[in-house]
Design a protein around this motif. Structure first.
Motif, PDB file in Angstrom:
ATOM      1  N   MET A   1       0.844  -1.169   0.000  1.00  0.00           N
ATOM      2  CA  MET A   1       0.000   0.000   0.000  1.00  0.00           C
ATOM      3  C   MET A   1       0.899   1.245   0.000  1.00  0.00           C
ATOM      4  O   MET A   1       1.942   1.280   0.634  1.00  0.00           O
ATOM      5  N   HIS A   2       0.442   2.253  -0.681  1.00  0.00           N
ATOM      6  CA  HIS A   2       1.201   3.493  -0.785  1.00  0.00           C
ATOM      7  C   HIS A   2       1.080   4.300   0.499  1.00  0.00           C
ATOM      8  O   HIS A   2       0.082   4.225   1.212  1.00  0.00           O
ATOM      9  N   LEU A   3       2.091   5.104   0.817  1.00  0.00           N
ATOM     10  CA  LEU A   3       2.130   5.886   2.047  1.00  0.00           C
ATOM     11  C   LEU A   3       1.090   7.005   2.055  1.00  0.00           C
ATOM     12  O   LEU A   3       0.657   7.440   3.126  1.00  0.00           O
ATOM     13  N   ALA A   4       0.657   7.437   0.896  1.00  0.00           N
ATOM     14  CA  ALA A   4      -0.267   8.575   0.819  1.00  0.00           C
ATOM     15  C   ALA A   4      -1.638   8.243   1.415  1.00  0.00           C
ATOM     16  O   ALA A   4      -2.272   9.122   2.017  1.00  0.00           O
ATOM     17  N   TYR A   5      -2.094   7.011   1.291  1.00  0.00           N
ATOM     18  CA  TYR A   5      -3.427   6.660   1.785  1.00  0.00           C
ATOM     19  C   TYR A   5      -3.541   6.786   3.307  1.00  0.00           C
ATOM     20  O   TYR A   5      -4.456   7.458   3.797  1.00  0.00           O
ATOM     21  N   PRO A   6      -2.666   6.163   4.089  1.00  0.00           N
ATOM     22  CA  PRO A   6      -2.796   6.375   5.543  1.00  0.00           C
ATOM     23  C   PRO A   6      -2.472   7.804   5.975  1.00  0.00           C
ATOM     24  O   PRO A   6      -3.028   8.294   6.962  1.00  0.00           O
ATOM     25  N   ALA A   7      -1.600   8.485   5.227  1.00  0.00           N
ATOM     26  CA  ALA A   7      -1.278   9.869   5.582  1.00  0.00           C
ATOM     27  C   ALA A   7      -2.485  10.783   5.377  1.00  0.00           C
ATOM     28  O   ALA A   7      -2.780  11.634   6.231  1.00  0.00           O
ATOM     29  N   VAL A   8      -3.201  10.606   4.280  1.00  0.00           N
ATOM     30  CA  VAL A   8      -4.399  11.419   4.024  1.00  0.00           C
ATOM     31  C   VAL A   8      -5.492  11.086   5.041  1.00  0.00           C
ATOM     32  O   VAL A   8      -6.160  11.995   5.571  1.00  0.00           O
ATOM     33  N   LEU A   9      -5.662   9.807   5.343  1.00  0.00           N
ATOM     34  CA  LEU A   9      -6.645   9.415   6.349  1.00  0.00           C
ATOM     35  C   LEU A   9      -6.287   9.997   7.719  1.00  0.00           C
ATOM     36  O   LEU A   9      -7.153  10.478   8.449  1.00  0.00           O
ATOM     37  N   SER A  10      -5.010  10.002   8.030  1.00  0.00           N
ATOM     38  CA  SER A  10      -4.557  10.564   9.298  1.00  0.00           C
ATOM     39  C   SER A  10      -4.818  12.067   9.363  1.00  0.00           C
ATOM     40  O   SER A  10      -5.242  12.590  10.401  1.00  0.00           O
ATOM     41  N   VAL A  11      -4.570  12.763   8.278  1.00  0.00           N
ATOM     42  CA  VAL A  11      -4.839  14.203   8.241  1.00  0.00           C
ATOM     43  C   VAL A  11      -6.330  14.472   8.405  1.00  0.00           C
ATOM     44  O   VAL A  11      -6.728  15.392   9.147  1.00  0.00           O
ATOM     45  N   LEU A  12      -7.177  13.685   7.753  1.00  0.00           N
ATOM     46  CA  LEU A  12      -8.625  13.864   7.889  1.00  0.00           C
ATOM     47  C   LEU A  12      -9.083  13.605   9.323  1.00  0.00           C
ATOM     48  O   LEU A  12      -9.901  14.354   9.867  1.00  0.00           O
ATOM     49  N   LEU A  13      -8.550  12.541   9.947  1.00  0.00           N
ATOM     50  CA  LEU A  13      -8.903  12.254  11.332  1.00  0.00           C
ATOM     51  C   LEU A  13      -8.441  13.360  12.269  1.00  0.00           C
ATOM     52  O   LEU A  13      -9.168  13.778  13.172  1.00  0.00           O
ATOM     53  N   PHE A  14      -7.223  13.852  12.047  1.00  0.00           N
ATOM     54  CA  PHE A  14      -6.694  14.898  12.912  1.00  0.00           C
ATOM     55  C   PHE A  14      -7.498  16.188  12.755  1.00  0.00           C
ATOM     56  O   PHE A  14      -7.806  16.852  13.743  1.00  0.00           O
ATOM     57  N   CYS A  15      -7.844  16.549  11.534  1.00  0.00           N
ATOM     58  CA  CYS A  15      -8.638  17.772  11.314  1.00  0.00           C
ATOM     59  C   CYS A  15     -10.038  17.639  11.905  1.00  0.00           C
ATOM     60  O   CYS A  15     -10.578  18.609  12.455  1.00  0.00           O
ATOM     61  N   THR A  16     -10.628  16.447  11.821  1.00  0.00           N
ATOM     62  CA  THR A  16     -11.929  16.223  12.435  1.00  0.00           C
ATOM     63  C   THR A  16     -11.838  16.361  13.953  1.00  0.00           C
ATOM     64  O   THR A  16     -12.696  16.979  14.588  1.00  0.00           O
ATOM     65  N   GLY A  17     -10.787  15.809  14.545  1.00  0.00           N
ATOM     66  CA  GLY A  17     -10.588  15.945  15.981  1.00  0.00           C
ATOM     67  C   GLY A  17     -10.326  17.385  16.392  1.00  0.00           C
ATOM     68  O   GLY A  17     -10.825  17.852  17.416  1.00  0.00           O
ATOM     69  N   LEU A  18      -9.545  18.104  15.594  1.00  0.00           N
ATOM     70  CA  LEU A  18      -9.261  19.505  15.893  1.00  0.00           C
ATOM     71  C   LEU A  18     -10.535  20.343  15.825  1.00  0.00           C
ATOM     72  O   LEU A  18     -10.768  21.199  16.679  1.00  0.00           O
ATOM     73  N   TYR A  19     -11.367  20.074  14.830  1.00  0.00           N
ATOM     74  CA  TYR A  19     -12.651  20.769  14.748  1.00  0.00           C
ATOM     75  C   TYR A  19     -13.509  20.463  15.978  1.00  0.00           C
ATOM     76  O   TYR A  19     -14.162  21.346  16.529  1.00  0.00           O
ATOM     77  N   GLY A  20     -13.503  19.206  16.398  1.00  0.00           N
ATOM     78  CA  GLY A  20     -14.277  18.823  17.568  1.00  0.00           C
ATOM     79  C   GLY A  20     -13.797  19.507  18.834  1.00  0.00           C
ATOM     80  O   GLY A  20     -14.595  19.908  19.677  1.00  0.00           O
ATOM     81  N   VAL A  21     -12.488  19.669  18.973  1.00  0.00           N
ATOM     82  CA  VAL A  21     -11.951  20.347  20.155  1.00  0.00           C
ATOM     83  C   VAL A  21     -12.325  21.818  20.144  1.00  0.00           C
ATOM     84  O   VAL A  21     -12.687  22.395  21.174  1.00  0.00           O
ATOM     85  N   LEU A  22     -12.259  22.445  18.988  1.00  0.00           N
ATOM     86  CA  LEU A  22     -12.518  23.884  18.908  1.00  0.00           C
ATOM     87  C   LEU A  22     -13.998  24.234  18.892  1.00  0.00           C
ATOM     88  O   LEU A  22     -14.380  25.309  19.357  1.00  0.00           O
TER      89      LEU A  22
END
Length: 143
Positions: A1-22
């Motif tokens: 599997m290419h590195l871009a797929y988990p990296a993009v998923l990780s960014v989406l999860l982190f941004c969703t969590g950041l939105y939830g915190v704010l």
């Protein structure tokens, strides 16, 4: 599997969590959002560990070890955080962060905007004082 797929998923999860915190007002939802952000970091650690172990000859799996430490820290954080939220809810009757912040700053429930004096003197006792409160704000808004 290419590195871009988990990296993009990780960014989406982190941004969703950041939105939830704010954006969230409930303390339990804020704790859940922090957990989501920590899981995004764990996903990144494991993905980069696998990617680097393919490139390197030695496989130390340090990313997976750091992930285990992060999971342990997250478990301790959610345990302590939930205990604090339950104690505050038991004492104050709410887990709403905005209401708790107003209470901590000294604004009572009868003083929603914080303009009420705590020394017993009202704002109308001062010479040249203007009327305060929701009715005065509505009158100023319509003027």
């Amino acid at each position: 599997m290419h590195l871009a797929y988990p990296a993009v998923l990780s960014v989406l999860l982190f941004c969703t969590g950041l939105y939830g915190v704010l954006a969230r007002r409930n303390a339990i939802l804020v704790l859940m959002s922090v957990e989501l952000m920590l899981n995004a970091v764990n996903l990144n650690l494991v993905a980069f560990d696998v990617w680097l172990s393919r490139a390197a000859e030695e496989t130390l799996h340090s990313g997976q070890a750091l992930t285990l430490f992060t999971i342990a820290i997250a478990a301790a954080e959610i345990g302590i955080g939930l205990a604090i939220v339950l104690a505050v809810h038991r004492n104050r009757g709410t887990a709403d962060i905005d209401r708790l912040r107003d209470t901590a700053e000294g604004h009572g429930p009868d003083e929603p905007d914080g303009r009420g004096g705590s020394d017993g003197a009202s704002d109308s006792d001062a010479p040249g004082a203007r009327a305060t409160g929701p009715a005065a704000e509505k009158a100023e808004a319509t003027a």
